[in-house]
Design a protein around this motif. Structure first.
Motif: not given
Length: 74
Positions: A11, A50-51, A55-56, A59, A64, A67-68, A71
């Motif tokens: 990240v 990031v999204a 993240h992809r 995750a 998932d 990872t969220k 961030w």
């Protein structure tokens, strides 16, 4: 712990690299622009990056939710 460190590095490195490249292309010598009124657009860029990228990629490896949370904490 090792997995947590690996996720945080992805990240941090991913967002830093994307931001540094964008700022360099626009000839900003440092990140001071992030503290200005126009800095908000850079944060929107990083959130989108990031999204859609970090993240992809992270995750499937780290999960998932993890990872969220990484961030959001960072």
């Amino acid at each position: 712990l090792e997995s947590d460190i690996a996720l945080k590095l992805r990240v941090a490195n991913g967002t830093h690299t994307a931001l540094a490249h964008g700022l360099a292309l626009l000839k900003f010598p440092n990140t001071d622009v992030l503290s200005t009124v126009t800095g908000g657009i850079w944060m929107e860029f990083i959130d989108s990056f990031v999204a859609h990228q970090v993240h992809r990629a992270a995750a499937p490896i780290f999960g998932d939710d993890e990872t969220k949370e990484c961030w959001e904490d960072w």
